[in-house]
Design an enzyme around this catalytic site. Sequence first.
Site, PDB file in Angstrom:
ATOM      1  N   ASP B 241       0.265   1.210  -1.778  1.00 48.61           N
ATOM      2  CA  ASP B 241       0.279  -0.252  -1.842  1.00 48.61           C
ATOM      3  C   ASP B 241      -1.133  -0.839  -1.945  1.00 48.61           C
ATOM      4  O   ASP B 241      -1.325  -1.871  -2.583  1.00 48.61           O
ATOM      5  CB  ASP B 241       0.969  -0.802  -0.588  1.00 48.61           C
ATOM      6  N   HIS B 246      -6.199  -1.389  -5.109  1.00 50.47           N
ATOM      7  CA  HIS B 246      -7.221  -2.357  -4.717  1.00 50.47           C
ATOM      8  C   HIS B 246      -8.486  -1.709  -4.157  1.00 50.47           C
ATOM      9  O   HIS B 246      -9.602  -1.970  -4.626  1.00 50.47           O
ATOM     10  CB  HIS B 246      -6.666  -3.333  -3.671  1.00 50.47           C
TER      11      HIS B 246
END
Lengths: 490, 490
Positions: B241, B246
Amino acid sequence: MSESQLEQHLFVIMGGTGDLTQRKLLPALYHLSAEGPLAGRSRVLAVARRTDMDDAAYRRWAQEALSAAGLSGDARAATWCSDCLHYQPLGEGAPEDYRALAQRIASLERDRKLPGNRIFNLALPPAAFPPAVTGLGESGLNRGPGWTRIVVEKPFGRDLDSARQLNQLIHRYFEESQTYRIDHYLGKDTVQNLLSFRFSNAIFESLWNRDRIESVQITVAEQMGVETRGAFYDGVGALRDMLQNHLTQLMCVTAMEIPPALEAEFVRDEKVKVLRSIPPLRAAEAVFGQYAPGSVEGRGVPGYREEEGMPPDSRTETFLALRVHINNWRWQGVPFYLRTGKRLAGRSTDIVVNFRCPVLTCFEPFTCDIQCNRLVITLQPDEGFDLHFGVKSPGQPFRLETQRLRFRYDEAFGALPDAYETLLLDIVRGDQTFFVRADEVETAWRVYTPLLQEPPHVHFYPAGTWGPEAADELIEDRSHGGWYVPRSPG
Amino acid sequence: MSESQLEQHLFVIMGGTGDLTQRKLLPALYHLSAEGPLAGRSRVLAVARRTDMDDAAYRRWAQEALSAAGLSGDARAATWCSDCLHYQPLGEGAPEDYRALAQRIASLERDRKLPGNRIFNLALPPAAFPPAVTGLGESGLNRGPGWTRIVVEKPFGRDLDSARQLNQLIHRYFEESQTYRIDHYLGKDTVQNLLSFRFSNAIFESLWNRDRIESVQITVAEQMGVETRGAFYDGVGALRDMLQNHLTQLMCVTAMEIPPALEAEFVRDEKVKVLRSIPPLRAAEAVFGQYAPGSVEGRGVPGYREEEGMPPDSRTETFLALRVHINNWRWQGVPFYLRTGKRLAGRSTDIVVNFRCPVLTCFEPFTCDIQCNRLVITLQPDEGFDLHFGVKSPGQPFRLETQRLRFRYDEAFGALPDAYETLLLDIVRGDQTFFVRADEVETAWRVYTPLLQEPPHVHFYPAGTWGPEAADELIEDRSHGGWYVPRSPG
């Protein structure tokens, strides 16, 4: 930088009714000894020519001086004056006058149970330094029951020869370790912090050399004219008044190597090494100026030659700009630009470190209207650091601009201590780190001697500008856009 | 980073009634095309399963979505919805449904005189990516009269194999130059500025290597728990996730070499080179955690396993900390510490660059209670830069302390643009610089594969803390005091 304790002493002001005493010494002594770290440790004996004054009269005079310094209405000031101040007339300064001074000191020390530590602060005009040194020395006041220290205010000599003579005279009676040559810039917290800044930040230390720095600019800009100092100033000029001492010290502190310890001899050794690496300056590397009539903050002001009591054909420089080369391994090829002047467009003291320019090819064809990195160390007003850096402005189209990483002392710490108070404490502590050593003052004069022997042409500049245009041509690299112009605070 | 112009196009949202459309896409499209740079250039066709919806019903739905996003009471929103939004039902997504979609697109383009440029944004759950790609490709929508672009939202695969399969499927119908893999972190102005910052500041570039930097920490900390995403999240975890996308992007942008131009292939080549220099991670270099009951901002909160609909024996990681080594000439020996977690003590995204420590011997025996230099790049909240540096505190005794050179975007520029809007504009411009390339996503998965194959032990940590204590032991050097803890803004 010593932590040794503050011992009881007698603080003798030679020139006890003078301007410097009134404006600086008395307020500083009052702050330190009425409520500060010297409370109960310092007793002051003012010495001056006037024979019509006694302790009581001097105390009244001192109270007025403190009041003029903004300390009126302070009941402690009256108490301090009557408790701690004494006066001794010196008359013409004949040998018997100095003997009387010596007796007065001895009796004060006996009455007040002082251990015999003495500070003689020569708050005198330069011409009065030699007779005072001789008078103190010949009367035996160069040695006492405790330690004895002599404090010499600027200017220290008018050139290399006179500085050497004054050093020789001092050394006839005093050890160098007893001698404290004041340059009050060295007492400024911001200047002392420059050392701390350089030696405690690995990132800046690794950038602090000819590989990373393109040039350094040091400016001391005044908006004032000569004011009431005209008669004195005309025989002096900016080189002697500001360059040889203040600007030179700022340059040394910026450029020096890191000493093994923050001890007086180590620190001053490093400053002397910087000065020794500078070839004596020639007129081609200097621009001198004198202010013509103009306007400062919207108010018309006279030119230098029109100031009261000034010779109408004076060629004294009120402005100078220099390109200095420090030919050592750290700095060769990095020009140090020094500049000072009266009646300039702003009042500021700053050190501007211009770093080499980035390679911006990867940003083509976008707008990269940025300056190269620069570190601005502001000593006054608005003391702090600004690191100019490139940043993308938000959104589209892509555009780089220059912004500032910012630090301000007053936001982090509140008010800074007074430079004079800092230095007086160092003298009592016996710490010479921030005082100028004999060889240092002579090595500095050596650099500037050619400019005294063959002074450069003096350009006129309108009061309220940044000096003569010729000063702009000194700057060799154009990548940082000439002389730095400080922004207004904020 | 292209400056090419914004051409008229049809923006097709696959998943037009979904959560991402409602929260992000519609508000962004509205801002851009109601009054922004896409005004008059963008028409939106929402595509979804629901066959009971038509243009009018979708416009009502969209108005409510905008209103929920805080754009109610805006008369322009109603106008924009009725002028620019269309709806096409896809039903079960059978071949005839896609043929109907193709006809609808063609007729819209004819009616509205559009030049045939098309963007297909897959705002879908991961399982729906493959059928959508196939449906578009088989119906010929992979090529159009103008340009055609496909936008894939995260997560891109669950591991190296699934990412490869998805890339192969996409490449069966679309060129890589048509493919825009979104990582919305790359759309953040602060992340884009990190490149500008690195490549436009000579002083930082010269420090940006193993000689001057001791370690780098990158943290994305959330205070939220899994909220309503529980069912989805439990099959995913922090690695998929947050880390693979990121955090990995932040690391690449921090570590990459300087490209010859800010062009998509050059920038992405450099990121791939960083990833290729990282040896696949082993469990010894990772700490996984899962939040237990605790308290966030004074409010008691349940543990992860107690959240609604969660398996009571779940071993999904809600926290991870890694020590990553980039074995190239710039970075070998400089650990990159990555950390992310839910239900942590604060909400922040920052990159902390810890510089090597200064030699402080010259300050002995004075107080030098300073940290080594560090640069903190805050991406949220309170976006800006802080350079921690050593400074002398005013007055006596001599004492060094750490202060900050500070820059804040909001003080210099005001509000920053939304990351989604930035990325949507880039897609319309055809600029892939800030989208993830096929080989980039695969090379990233390659680094994390061992952690997926043999997951580390999962430590429990109380909600509202900075994660399990085991994470502290990952940090090898102690000179910077472990993990950086952000100060509150100001």
